[in-house]
Design an enzyme around this catalytic site. Structure first.
Site, PDB file in Angstrom:
ATOM      1  N   ARG A 124       0.824  -1.235   0.000  1.00  0.00           N
ATOM      2  CA  ARG A 124       0.000   0.000   0.000  1.00  0.00           C
ATOM      3  C   ARG A 124       0.847   1.270   0.000  1.00  0.00           C
ATOM      4  O   ARG A 124       0.393   2.337   0.394  1.00  0.00           O
ATOM      5  CB  ARG A 124      -0.973   0.019   1.189  1.00  0.00           C
ATOM      6  CG  ARG A 124      -1.942  -1.152   1.190  1.00  0.00           C
ATOM      7  CD  ARG A 124      -3.174  -0.856   2.012  1.00  0.00           C
ATOM      8  NE  ARG A 124      -4.043  -2.012   2.006  1.00  0.00           N
ATOM      9  CZ  ARG A 124      -4.040  -2.962   2.927  1.00  0.00           C
ATOM     10  NH1 ARG A 124      -3.217  -2.872   3.958  1.00  0.00           N
ATOM     11  NH2 ARG A 124      -4.860  -3.972   2.856  1.00  0.00           N
ATOM     12  N   LYS A 224       6.314  23.300 -13.497  1.00  0.00           N
ATOM     13  CA  LYS A 224       5.479  22.158 -13.113  1.00  0.00           C
ATOM     14  C   LYS A 224       5.349  22.056 -11.598  1.00  0.00           C
ATOM     15  O   LYS A 224       4.276  21.723 -11.073  1.00  0.00           O
ATOM     16  CB  LYS A 224       6.052  20.859 -13.709  1.00  0.00           C
ATOM     17  CG  LYS A 224       5.173  19.659 -13.404  1.00  0.00           C
ATOM     18  CD  LYS A 224       5.476  18.453 -14.244  1.00  0.00           C
ATOM     19  CE  LYS A 224       4.494  17.324 -13.880  1.00  0.00           C
ATOM     20  NZ  LYS A 224       4.697  16.112 -14.667  1.00  0.00           N
ATOM     21  N   GLU A 234      -4.735  16.912  -9.764  1.00  0.00           N
ATOM     22  CA  GLU A 234      -5.316  17.241 -11.075  1.00  0.00           C
ATOM     23  C   GLU A 234      -6.834  17.453 -11.023  1.00  0.00           C
ATOM     24  O   GLU A 234      -7.587  16.865 -11.792  1.00  0.00           O
ATOM     25  CB  GLU A 234      -4.964  16.159 -12.101  1.00  0.00           C
ATOM     26  CG  GLU A 234      -5.153  16.655 -13.539  1.00  0.00           C
ATOM     27  CD  GLU A 234      -4.709  15.650 -14.585  1.00  0.00           C
ATOM     28  OE1 GLU A 234      -3.503  15.447 -14.708  1.00  0.00           O
ATOM     29  OE2 GLU A 234      -5.582  15.085 -15.262  1.00  0.00           O
ATOM     30  N   ASN A 242      -1.940  18.709 -19.628  1.00  0.00           N
ATOM     31  CA  ASN A 242      -2.342  17.714 -20.626  1.00  0.00           C
ATOM     32  C   ASN A 242      -2.460  18.307 -22.029  1.00  0.00           C
ATOM     33  O   ASN A 242      -2.983  17.654 -22.941  1.00  0.00           O
ATOM     34  CB  ASN A 242      -3.683  17.077 -20.219  1.00  0.00           C
ATOM     35  CG  ASN A 242      -3.560  16.311 -18.921  1.00  0.00           C
ATOM     36  OD1 ASN A 242      -2.541  15.679 -18.670  1.00  0.00           O
ATOM     37  ND2 ASN A 242      -4.594  16.385 -18.074  1.00  0.00           N
ATOM     38  N   HIS A 245      -2.245  16.192 -25.140  1.00  0.00           N
ATOM     39  CA  HIS A 245      -2.233  14.792 -24.709  1.00  0.00           C
ATOM     40  C   HIS A 245      -3.500  14.012 -25.065  1.00  0.00           C
ATOM     41  O   HIS A 245      -3.442  12.786 -25.143  1.00  0.00           O
ATOM     42  CB  HIS A 245      -1.972  14.704 -23.202  1.00  0.00           C
ATOM     43  CG  HIS A 245      -0.515  14.889 -22.842  1.00  0.00           C
ATOM     44  ND1 HIS A 245       0.177  16.036 -23.148  1.00  0.00           N
ATOM     45  CD2 HIS A 245       0.377  14.073 -22.220  1.00  0.00           C
ATOM     46  CE1 HIS A 245       1.425  15.919 -22.712  1.00  0.00           C
ATOM     47  NE2 HIS A 245       1.577  14.737 -22.159  1.00  0.00           N
ATOM     48  N   HIS A 261       5.741   8.543 -27.029  1.00  0.00           N
ATOM     49  CA  HIS A 261       4.881   9.532 -26.366  1.00  0.00           C
ATOM     50  C   HIS A 261       5.150  10.960 -26.849  1.00  0.00           C
ATOM     51  O   HIS A 261       4.215  11.693 -27.193  1.00  0.00           O
ATOM     52  CB  HIS A 261       5.081   9.425 -24.853  1.00  0.00           C
ATOM     53  CG  HIS A 261       4.262  10.386 -24.061  1.00  0.00           C
ATOM     54  ND1 HIS A 261       2.881  10.356 -24.026  1.00  0.00           N
ATOM     55  CD2 HIS A 261       4.631  11.440 -23.282  1.00  0.00           C
ATOM     56  CE1 HIS A 261       2.438  11.334 -23.248  1.00  0.00           C
ATOM     57  NE2 HIS A 261       3.476  12.014 -22.793  1.00  0.00           N
TER      58      HIS A 261
HETATM   59  N1  GLY Z   1       2.388  14.966 -17.406  1.00  0.00           N
HETATM   60  C1  GLY Z   1       1.359  15.760 -16.894  1.00  0.00           C
HETATM   61  C2  GLY Z   1       1.282  15.793 -15.415  1.00  0.00           C
HETATM   62  O1  GLY Z   1       2.186  15.328 -14.731  1.00  0.00           O
HETATM   63  O2  GLY Z   1       0.312  16.281 -14.875  1.00  0.00           O
END
Ligand code: GLY
Length: 356
Positions: A124, A224, A234, A242, A245, A261
């Protein structure tokens, strides 16, 4: 050779550091001693990366006092499936890893996704350290805690969020990347430029990356990190990452994961930019500039798959919510927005972006 190392903190729960610079694989044992107590480390890697870096990493970890085992699976997205995932879990159990032990993901995006998901599922959840060896994993997938495997129905459909304990990005690995693999990473960095930073995008426009890759990686990771800190799971802003994507994942799936990718994301980015412009959703023309930049960096700007095939594949995308799906629309270079559309409208939207 060790040189200057940049460090970017990611303030998630738990928080961790992304270190970027040369020589980090050789010194990973000493560096990880700062974040891990003495433990058993299972290094998960693939058949491409193992001959290049596995001995270096295992040697450094052993020298620093860690007990080390390693598992190598066949390279390629087509192996990122539940069978390989199950094999990794059985390996970890066979090695008697406990909750105080750690997985090290050594490789590109596929290794990071698969080893990260194994770390999230085994007992887990145990700790995971990411050692990205490709530009794509350095600028994007090693940071932010997304882990996944592909199902027959589509890409990354089973997975978990597990923030790594640390990311060590050794820029020396980039020098030996084949041009196509480097281009995969350029696609994600160009995507980041379209999202938030026209000057980052411009670094790629003449096709010869003039800035050192370390600078590009640091800029992508810093952006990021901020997004992930504000929206770790998210629910909102992170969906912007995205960009390209939805169609990109559809292209990968249609190709049986033969198209890598980054190449698929590049085509997806060019297609959504053309769609957005055609449908009047942009503030200024973006499609030609994005396509030219991708072409300069050895990346595709369209696909031979039909709009029907792509829309069908995209309708199984994990970004779908009920009968709607949220697309990322470039308004101009450096600024994008989320747009919720009915899944039924995917076909004409994608068709508007296909070339020819
Ligand atoms: N690759 C997109 C993300 O990590 O949200």
């Amino acid at each position: 050779m060790a040189n200057s190392i940049q460090t970017i903190q990611v303030h998630t729960s738990p928080a961790y550091a992304v270190s970027i610079g040369g020589g980090l694989l050789h010194t990973c044992g000493q560096r990880l001693k700062e974040v891990l107590t003495s433990c058993h480390v299972a290094v998960i890697t693939d058949s491409t990366v193992a001959p290049l870096y596995l001995d270096t990493v295992c040697g450094s970890l052993r020298s620093a006092g860690f007990a080390v085992s390693s598992y190598i699976f066949p390279a390629g997205e087509q192996h990122k499936h539940i069978g390989t995932f199950a094999d990794i879990l059985e390996f970890l159990a066979g090695q008697r890893l406990t909750r105080t032990d750690c997985i090290v993901a050594l490789g590109g995006g596929v290794v990071g996704d698969m080893a990260g998901f194994a770390a999230a599922a085994y007992l887990r959840g145990i700790r995971c350290v990411q050692l990205p060896t490709t530009l794509l994993s350095a600028v994007d997938s090693s940071v932010g805690g997304k882990t996944a495997i592909d199902l027959k129905a589509g890409k990354n459909l089973a997975g978990a969020f597990l923030q790594p304990a640390a990311v060590l990005c050794d820029t020396d690995c980039l020098a030996s990347l084949p041009a196509e693999v480097f281009a995969d990473g350029a696609a994600e960095a160009i995507k980041t430029g379209v999202l938030c930073d026209e000057s980052l995008f411009a670094l790629f426009e003449d096709g010869t990356l003039t800035a050192a890759p370390a600078e590009v990686i640091a800029r992508c990771v810093a952006y990021k990190a901020g997004v992930v800190e504000r929206d770790e799971k998210e629910q909102n802003e992170r969906r912007l990452l995205n960009l390209g994507h939805t169609v990109g994942h559809a292209i990968e799936k249609c190709s049986g994961y033969a198209i890598p990718h980054g190449h698929a994301v590049a085509a997806g980015l060019a297609i959504i930019a053309r769609s957005a412009e055609t449908l009047g959703w942009t503030d200024e023309p973006v499609a030609a500039r994005i396509a030219a930049c991708l072409t300069k960096n050895g990346l595709p700007t369209s696909t031979d798959y039909s709009a029907q095939d792509l829309a069908h594949a995209a309708s199984a995308d994990k970004k779908r919510a009920g009968s709607d799906i949220t697309l990322v629309i470039p308004r101009k270079i450096g600024c994008c927005e989320l747009k919720k559309v009915p899944v039924a409208e995917l076909l004409p939207i994608i068709a508007a972006g296909l070339e020819g």
